[in-house]
Motif scaffolding. Structure first.
Motif, short mmCIF file in Angstrom:
data_model
loop_
_atom_site.label_atom_id
_atom_site.label_comp_id
_atom_site.label_asym_id
_atom_site.label_seq_id
_atom_site.Cartn_x
_atom_site.Cartn_y
_atom_site.Cartn_z
N ASN B 60 0.84 -1.19 0.00
CA ASN B 60 0.00 0.00 0.00
C ASN B 60 0.88 1.24 0.00
N LEU B 61 0.46 2.19 -0.78
CA LEU B 61 1.35 3.31 -1.05
C LEU B 61 1.30 4.39 0.04
N ASP B 62 0.32 4.28 0.91
CA ASP B 62 0.21 5.34 1.92
C ASP B 62 0.97 5.02 3.20
N VAL B 63 1.87 4.01 3.14
CA VAL B 63 2.67 3.76 4.34
C VAL B 63 3.59 4.94 4.58
N ASP B 64 3.69 5.27 5.81
CA ASP B 64 4.44 6.45 6.16
C ASP B 64 5.37 6.10 7.31
N HIS B 65 6.64 6.22 7.06
CA HIS B 65 7.58 5.94 8.13
C HIS B 65 8.82 6.80 7.88
N PRO B 66 9.35 7.42 8.92
CA PRO B 66 10.51 8.31 8.71
C PRO B 66 11.67 7.63 7.99
N MET B 67 11.80 6.32 8.16
CA MET B 67 12.94 5.67 7.53
C MET B 67 12.76 5.51 6.03
N LEU B 68 11.54 5.68 5.55
CA LEU B 68 11.29 5.51 4.12
C LEU B 68 11.33 6.83 3.37
N LYS B 69 11.29 7.92 4.14
CA LYS B 69 11.17 9.21 3.49
C LYS B 69 12.48 9.98 3.51
N SER B 70 12.84 10.56 2.36
CA SER B 70 14.02 11.41 2.35
C SER B 70 13.66 12.74 2.98
N ARG B 71 14.56 13.26 3.79
CA ARG B 71 14.34 14.60 4.32
C ARG B 71 15.55 15.45 3.99
N GLU B 72 15.41 16.73 4.29
CA GLU B 72 16.50 17.64 3.98
C GLU B 72 17.76 17.21 4.73
N GLU B 164 19.74 12.83 14.30
CA GLU B 164 21.09 13.38 14.44
C GLU B 164 21.80 13.35 13.10
N ILE B 165 21.46 12.34 12.29
CA ILE B 165 21.93 12.35 10.91
C ILE B 165 20.71 12.19 10.00
N ASP B 166 20.85 12.66 8.77
CA ASP B 166 19.69 12.65 7.88
C ASP B 166 19.85 11.67 6.72
N GLU B 167 21.04 11.17 6.56
CA GLU B 167 21.22 10.05 5.63
C GLU B 167 22.45 9.27 6.08
N LEU B 168 22.52 8.04 5.62
CA LEU B 168 23.61 7.18 6.07
C LEU B 168 24.16 6.38 4.89
N LYS B 186 27.10 2.18 -0.31
CA LYS B 186 25.70 1.82 -0.31
C LYS B 186 24.95 2.83 0.53
N LYS B 187 23.87 3.33 -0.03
CA LYS B 187 23.05 4.26 0.75
C LYS B 187 22.10 3.42 1.59
N LEU B 188 22.26 3.52 2.89
CA LEU B 188 21.48 2.66 3.77
C LEU B 188 20.17 3.33 4.17
N LEU B 189 20.28 4.55 4.63
CA LEU B 189 19.08 5.25 5.09
C LEU B 189 19.00 6.63 4.44
N PRO B 190 17.84 7.13 4.10
CA PRO B 190 16.56 6.43 4.15
C PRO B 190 16.51 5.26 3.15
N LEU B 191 15.64 4.33 3.46
CA LEU B 191 15.51 3.15 2.61
C LEU B 191 14.72 3.52 1.38
N THR B 192 15.42 3.63 0.25
CA THR B 192 14.72 4.09 -0.94
C THR B 192 14.58 3.00 -2.00
N ASP B 193 15.45 2.00 -1.94
CA ASP B 193 15.44 1.03 -3.04
C ASP B 193 14.81 -0.29 -2.62
N LEU B 194 13.69 -0.20 -1.94
CA LEU B 194 13.07 -1.42 -1.43
C LEU B 194 12.58 -2.36 -2.52
#
Lengths: 134, 287
Positions: B60-72, B164-168, B186-194
């Motif tokens: 479902n596309l409306d899942v919302d979790h901070p780890m899935l979303k890119s932020r500034e 404390e960090i915005d990407e990993l 490898k870009k670990l977080l946010p998880l974008t390539d699920l």
């Protein structure tokens, strides 16, 4: 009697794969019993013992940090750690329990209570499971 | 020309070095096999957790979790996996050079990034250059259990969760084969390539209690297992790199020994010839 295949997988490798008649596990909001033919389901598990009922015998497995994936004929338990009773080092678990209790009682600010608490739960769970088959 | 005794001494010492390097080669070879096995036994867990995460995230596309979303991005985390000991050829220098160059290219000041490092070599490298290291582990087992790195993985994921960090990014040597290891970013977080590589139709599940709460539990675990996977991969590469380095050292020692033996024999022959001519000369003088 119909059976379902149960496999328990951890990051350190598969722990068990066998056919059982029923699986009961403790999920976040209560006990779950899974029989063959269950609809597909995903549920996180608490730090607890999973009971696998086979023909005439019941196996116990201590799991922590895991979840349960159910398909009609197959149950997969993914856990950060999962141990059979004979793999558990009771002495070590007992020591871990004492250590965690001491940390919880020390009431210092630098103690990470959440971590100590889950360490305590893991230790108690291991001790219980190790004792269950005796 | 070096004396016979000098050459003999050098041959003996080279032979001793060779013994050590060939022993280390064998030790690394067996450790590499074990590490490869560990990495393989981790695969089923990884595949399964990936499958479940992907089926929830795509279901479902409306899942919302901070780890899935890119932020500034205000601060970037770098997770760098090096070894504790040297003698592993270019294993550490490759990875450190890549990280160092990337960081210098991407960031202007040291406030913009932080480093999580495993291994003494990496720790010393970043300390010497005054780069911020927020977490470190040294003295990791050669065959790490999940329990050994669980705390570190957990804390790393929490850095992201607490903003404390915005990407990993993860840096490690990927084990391709016993003779080839590749530095991998490898870009670990946010998880974008699920959804990557997961084209097969996944079954739809019932969720108990609901998807959000499962994601709460599942995504950190998923991220932790990705870290563990990288560590297993890195360890296998380390042993492979050390094995190759030691094999080269042993081969070089063999070459040197051959070379020195030739020199030794030549010197010996020259000495004998000289002795004979002295005796002949002496006898001729008496006649």
């Amino acid at each position: 009697m119909k059976t379902l295949t149960v496999s328990v997988v951890t990051p350190d490798g598969p722990v068990l794969e066998n056919a059982y008649e029923m699986v009961s596990a403790k999920a976040e909001n209560g006990e779950l019993g899974i029989l063959p033919g269950h609809i597909p389901l995903v549920a996180p598990l608490t730090i607890s013992a999973v009971r696998l009922k086979g023909e005439g015998n019941t196996d116990h497995i201590a799991v922590s940090g895991g979840f349960l994936e159910v398909r009609p004929d197959k149950v997969t338990i993914l856990a950060q750690s999962a141990e059979m009773p004979d793999e558990i080092d009771v002495e070590r678990a007992r020591k871990a329990k004492e250590r965690a209790e001491r940390r919880l009682q020390s009431q210092k600010d630098d103690v990470d209570f959440k971590r100590a608490e889950s360490a305590l739960r893991r230790a108690i769970n291991r001790i219980n499971v190790a004792g269950a088959n005796k | 020309m070096a004396s016979l005794r000098d050459i003999k001494g050098r041959i003996t010492s080279t032979k001793k070095t060779k013994q050590i390097t060939s022993a280390m080669e064998m030790v690394s070879a067996s450790k590499m096999n074990k590490a490869e096995q560990n990495a393989r036994s981790f695969v089923p867990y990884m595949e399964k957790i990936q499958e479940v995460v992907a089926s929830i995230a795509t279901g479902n596309l409306d899942v919302d979790h901070p780890m899935l979303k890119s932020r500034e991005v205000k601060k970037t985390g770098y997770f760098v996996f090096t070894s504790d000991r040297g003698l592993a050829g270019a294993y550490n220098s490759n990875i450190l050079r890549t990280v160092y160059n990337t960081i210098n290219k991407r960031h202007k000041s040291s406030d913009e990034y932080t480093i999580i490092v495993i291994g003494k070599v990496g720790r010393e490298f970043f300390k010497n250059r005054n780069m911020p290291v927020s977490k470190e582990i040294v003295g990791l087992n050669d065959q790490p259990d999940f329990a050994d790195i669980k705390d570190l993985a957990n804390e790393t994921v929490n850095l992201y969760a607490n903003e404390e960090i915005d990407e990993l990014y993860m840096y490690y040597n990927h084990y391709e084969s016993a003779i080839s290891q590749v530095v991998t970013e490898k870009k670990l977080l946010p998880l974008t390539d699920l959804n990557e590589g997961n084209s097969k139709a996944t079954s739809s599940y019932e969720y108990e209690p609901n998807q959000e709460e499962i994601l709460q539990v599942l995504l950190p675990q998923y991220a932790e297992s990705l870290i563990y996977g990288a560590i297993l991969d890195g360890k296998a590469s380390e042993h492979a790199a050390r094995m190759t380095a030691m094999k080269n050292a042993t081969d070089n020692a063999n070459d040197i020994i051959d070379d020195l033996s030739l020199k030794y024999n030549r010197a010996r022959q020259a000495a004998i010839t000289q002795e004979i001519s002295e005796i002949v000369g002496g006898a001729a003088a008496l006649e």
